[in-house]
Design a protein around this motif. Structure first.
Motif, short mmCIF file in Angstrom:
data_model
loop_
_atom_site.label_atom_id
_atom_site.label_comp_id
_atom_site.label_asym_id
_atom_site.label_seq_id
_atom_site.Cartn_x
_atom_site.Cartn_y
_atom_site.Cartn_z
N GLY A 182 0.82 -1.21 0.00
CA GLY A 182 0.00 0.00 0.00
C GLY A 182 0.84 1.25 0.00
O GLY A 182 1.99 1.27 -0.47
N ASP A 187 -5.25 4.05 0.45
CA ASP A 187 -4.36 2.90 0.45
C ASP A 187 -4.85 1.84 -0.53
O ASP A 187 -4.06 1.25 -1.27
CB ASP A 187 -4.26 2.33 1.86
CG ASP A 187 -3.21 1.25 1.98
OD1 ASP A 187 -2.00 1.57 1.83
OD2 ASP A 187 -3.57 0.08 2.22
N SER A 188 -6.16 1.64 -0.57
CA SER A 188 -6.74 0.68 -1.52
C SER A 188 -6.47 1.11 -2.96
O SER A 188 -6.15 0.28 -3.81
CB SER A 188 -8.23 0.54 -1.26
OG SER A 188 -8.81 -0.36 -2.18
N ARG A 248 -2.88 0.35 -3.76
CA ARG A 248 -2.69 -1.09 -3.96
C ARG A 248 -3.19 -1.50 -5.35
O ARG A 248 -2.57 -2.33 -6.02
CB ARG A 248 -3.41 -1.89 -2.87
CG ARG A 248 -2.71 -1.77 -1.52
CD ARG A 248 -3.55 -2.40 -0.40
NE ARG A 248 -2.96 -2.12 0.89
CZ ARG A 248 -2.06 -2.88 1.50
NH1 ARG A 248 -1.63 -3.99 0.92
NH2 ARG A 248 -1.58 -2.55 2.68
#
Length: 153
Positions: free
Chosen positions: A35, A60-61, A64
């Motif tokens: 992340g 963060d998602s 990623r």
């Protein structure tokens, strides 16, 4: 019949594509599995503090996701090492995406960071190295045009 120069150039290009692809996948894994903080495969991870856990989790998602996309780009480049003719169109797309990403770095409007020690090498790879490999690939010859969908076969 291929000349020795063409064969040597093609082998060298394959090595470069393989190493570049592996490097891109490595960077993608660092981001996709780590992340925003990364796994630390390219340096320290202690460079920020989270002040809003929910907002951080959403960003963060997204990061990623971008790491996963980067793994895919690297896989295409690495596959092109062995299957240049079949992957040529996808390699053009991958190179264009990498160059677009390099140019996007300029939107931060921070030349002291962009041309600083942490980013000057990646920026040079994206905006100088990739176009050079692209031209090398173009000069390496081309067989019959690739049929639609053949790159994925």
């Amino acid at each position: 019949m291929m000349s020795k120069d063409f064969t040597a150039s093609r082998i060298a290009l394959g090595v470069v594509l393989g190493l570049a692809g592996a490097s891109i996948v490595y960077e993608g894994v660092n981001i996709a599995f780590g992340g925003i903080a990364t796994l630390g495969l390219q340096g320290g991870t202690d460079f920020f503090a989270v002040t809003d856990a929910n907002e951080f989790a959403a960003h963060d998602s997204h990061v990623r996701f971008l790491g996963g996309v980067w793994i895919g780009v690297g896989a295409v480049v690495a596959a092109g090492a062995a299957r240049l003719e079949r992957m040529r169109s996808l390699l053009h797309l991958a190179f264009a995406l990498v160059m677009l990403g390099g140019l996007s770095r300029f939107t931060a409007m921070q030349p002291e960071v962009l041309f600083g020690p942490s980013l000057v090498s990646p920026l040079a790879a994206e905006l100088i190295g990739v176009p050079m490999v692209w031209l090398w690939m173009a000069r390496t010859g081309r067989s019959a045009p690739m049929p639609a969908g053949a790159a994925l076969a």
